[in-house]
Design an enzyme around this catalytic site. Structure first.
Site, PDB file in Angstrom:
ATOM      1  N   HIS A 277     -74.509  21.742  22.946  1.00  0.00           N
ATOM      2  CA  HIS A 277     -73.982  21.116  24.164  1.00  0.00           C
ATOM      3  C   HIS A 277     -73.821  22.134  25.288  1.00  0.00           C
ATOM      4  O   HIS A 277     -73.103  21.864  26.262  1.00  0.00           O
ATOM      5  CB  HIS A 277     -72.622  20.477  23.883  1.00  0.00           C
ATOM      6  CG  HIS A 277     -72.612  19.546  22.728  1.00  0.00           C
ATOM      7  ND1 HIS A 277     -73.424  18.432  22.676  1.00  0.00           N
ATOM      8  CD2 HIS A 277     -71.906  19.560  21.567  1.00  0.00           C
ATOM      9  CE1 HIS A 277     -73.201  17.799  21.538  1.00  0.00           C
ATOM     10  NE2 HIS A 277     -72.303  18.466  20.843  1.00  0.00           N
TER      11      HIS A 277
ATOM     12  N   HIS B 120     -74.168  13.570  21.203  1.00  0.00           N
ATOM     13  CA  HIS B 120     -74.941  14.034  20.054  1.00  0.00           C
ATOM     14  C   HIS B 120     -76.243  13.264  19.931  1.00  0.00           C
ATOM     15  O   HIS B 120     -76.950  13.383  18.936  1.00  0.00           O
ATOM     16  CB  HIS B 120     -74.138  13.880  18.768  1.00  0.00           C
ATOM     17  CG  HIS B 120     -72.818  14.554  18.808  1.00  0.00           C
ATOM     18  ND1 HIS B 120     -71.662  13.925  19.230  1.00  0.00           N
ATOM     19  CD2 HIS B 120     -72.460  15.823  18.502  1.00  0.00           C
ATOM     20  CE1 HIS B 120     -70.662  14.767  19.178  1.00  0.00           C
ATOM     21  NE2 HIS B 120     -71.112  15.929  18.732  1.00  0.00           N
TER      22      HIS B 120
END
Length: 585
Positions: A58, A220
């Protein structure tokens, strides 16, 4: 398949990234030797310590939230998987200042489980802790079920406030209160125009046609709550604004901060246009804009799209938001006082590339004590049965990834692969003390400490819980049943899942129930029945709505797909049966 520029051994991705990061910014950061953790060299002295963290992939979250006025350290898990409890605990022990530690992280099952275990370890060692779980994704659950929501890009605002409150010298309880207040004033919504791809996976978690976009997508790569035809920026932003306005309950002259966050591949041009549209709507409602951040802050590899986060201020939150902070990706209030100073360690800091030293493909040879059916498992047979399980799970890595990609984020295959490799590594060190239960315990701990995520704790418990503090030179039907029954109880306790929730419990509980009813049967018969019931339970998950994990936000859209955790449970029981029956492949 999306192209990525990586090195050959994909197991080293996170380690290599952190070494690169800490080397590039070595005046301000250092990596903990042997751990995937980054510490800010100028971290607080005699104040509450702040730790953030979560799965990698991320970037710049969570690395970019560590620095002056932000978190003191960041614990980095594998790609899209939470850090394990040992890593989190070690990070806390490294930077705590006897004033307590506050953990700030996204509200995901894996993070919750692993940070909880780390906190337990901290308290056993005299470190006082608190946690704030961020749940800003308004489309991932209803307002009434706010605590079930996911944490996404709004985490940036929460860590910012936590760091400022700690810098103000407040006690742990006050830092926690203000951080929780910040958390409860942050709301976010996102959409994707194309999926991201986990390194090593052949396919993305979902496929979008050129004219499609997905609302409510997770960071995700989880599928969103609605798929629509792609629209122009003004129409997209207007819909997102209405959702945020309904959630935040704007009033005239309310003061807010805005984050326009790119998910990985959307250009700044697109993000600025999104803000152009968003600002017009805010001004029309006479909302005061205190500050704006635009850029890639919380990404999902090369995912296309963006999220919008709103942080509603009051005088207290505004005070702490305006405290200075600095990291390579987040600056406020001009040049900070500390970031450009050189923080020298007392000793020369040397990076230890721990995972790169262990790239073994272990030469696993499976042995059995007899040619035919094994009636009772001695130490050697138990060891080889567990190794056979690792072999079969590793062989099914791609299959598990494919299953998980349908309604999850596609990392289950990688996580199970990592756990199995960790077992193989630990089994190279066995001292052959002839306690068969110790083998299960070692396997369970290896999974918990290597996999991260919810799967690490839960599947580790499958091996660990029923074998702790037990001794025996052999096990048969009774002992295997007792191990699995005790483990099932613990898994249901920590995961809060029941039959019908579309989890591993759907495959495990029917197997345990049939084993309990036939506990006096020969071991091979017991496992044949358990395998059959486990497969039925696995197939039943296709009919259920997901109530846990990252698939739960899909609601009815999760029907028709089998659960990845249940799939692994079935493969484990099937592997045990094959080994005991003498039909290893």
């Amino acid at each position: 398949m999306s192209k990525k520029i990586l090195n050959d051994n994909l197991d080293n991705i996170v380690e290599e990234m952190l070494i690169g990061y800490s080397s590039a910014y070595k005046r301000a950061y250092r990596k903990l030797n042997n751990y995937n953790s980054i510490v800010y060299k100028g971290h607080r002295k005699d104040k509450v310590s702040i730790i953030t963290g979560g799965g990698s992939g991320h970037e710049p979250t969570f690395l970019g939230l560590c620095g002056e006025g932000l978190a003191d350290a960041v614990a980095c898990g594998n790609i899209f998987a939470s850090p394990n409890p040992q890593l989190i605990f070690t990070t806390a022990k490294e930077i705590e200042q006897k004033k307590g530690v506050l953990f700030v992280y996204g509200n995901y099952a894996g993070d919750n489980l692993n940070f909880d275990l780390a906190e337990q370890n901290c308290r056993k060692n005299g470190i006082e802790t608190r946690n704030v779980r961020v749940w800003d994704d308004i489309l991932s659950a209803s307002k009434e079920n706010k605590k079930d929501r996911r944490g996404i890009a709004g985490n940036m605002f929460v860590v910012k406030i936590a760091g400022a409150a700690a810098d103000d010298g407040l006690e742990l309880e006050e830092v926690t209160r203000i951080t929780e207040k910040a958390r409860d004033n942050v709301n976010s919504i996102g959409l994707a125009t194309r999926p991201g791809l986990i390194p090593g996976n052949e396919t993305p978690p979902f496929i979008l046609q050129e004219d499609e976009m997905e609302y409510g997508v997770g960071i995700h790569g989880e599928p969103g709550v609605e798929r629509t035809k792609i629209e122009t920026s003004d129409k997209i932003v207007e819909r997102m604004y209405k959702e945020l306005k309904r959630e935040t309950n704007f009033n005239k002259n309310d003061e807010i901060c805005v984050l326009i966050n790119g998910l990985g591949s959307s250009t700044l041009l697109e993000l600025y246009i999104a803000y152009y549209n968003f600002e017009k709507l805010l001004k029309n409602d006479q909302i005061i804009i205190h500050d704006v951040k635009i850029g890639n802050f919380c990404t999902c590899m090369e995912m296309g799209g963006f999220s919008i986060s709103i942080f509603k201020l009051d005088e207290e939150l505004k005070k702490y938001y305006d405290f200075p902070c600095c990291s390579p990706y987040l600056f406020t209030l001009g040049k900070p006082t500390k970031f450009y100073e050189d923080y020298e360690d007392k000793e020369d800091y040397k990076l230890t590339i721990n995972s790169m030293e262990d790239n073994n493909d272990y030469d696993i040879k499976i042995y059995r004590s007899t040619e035919g059916v094994i009636q009772s498992l001695n130490y050697s047979d138990t060891k080889n049965m567990i190794l056979y399980i690792t072999k079969k799970i590793i062989e099914n890595k791609s299959y598990l990834t494919e299953v998980d990609s349908k309604i999850g984020d596609g990392d289950h295959g990688i996580g199970m692969y990592t756990g199995m490799k960790a077992i193989q590594k630990e089994f190279q060190k066995l001292d052959n003390d002839n306690n068969v239960y110790k083998l299960f315990e070692i396997a369970g701990n290896a999974m918990i400490m290597s996999m991260g995520g919810a799967s690490g704790v839960i599947f580790g418990s499958l091996f660990l819980e029923g074998s702790k503090n037990k001794k025996g030179k052999s096990i048969g039907s009774k002992e295997i049943t007792e191990i699995f029954n005790k483990s099932l109880e613990e898994i249901k306790k920590i995961g809060k899942a029941e039959i019908g929730d579309k989890t591993m419990v759907d495959a495990l509980e029917p197997a345990v129930n049939i084993m309990k009813k036939n506990i006096n049967k020969p071991l091979v018969e017991l496992l044949i029945m358990a395998e059959k019931e486990s497969k039925i339970g696995l197939n039943n998950t296709k009919n259920f709505v997901a109530k846990h994990g990252r698939a739960k936000s899909l609601g009815e859209r999760s029907i028709g797909y089998q659960d990845a955790g249940a799939t692994s449970v079935y493969l484990i029981i099937k592997s045990m049966r094959e080994y005991v029956e003498g039909k290893i492949k």
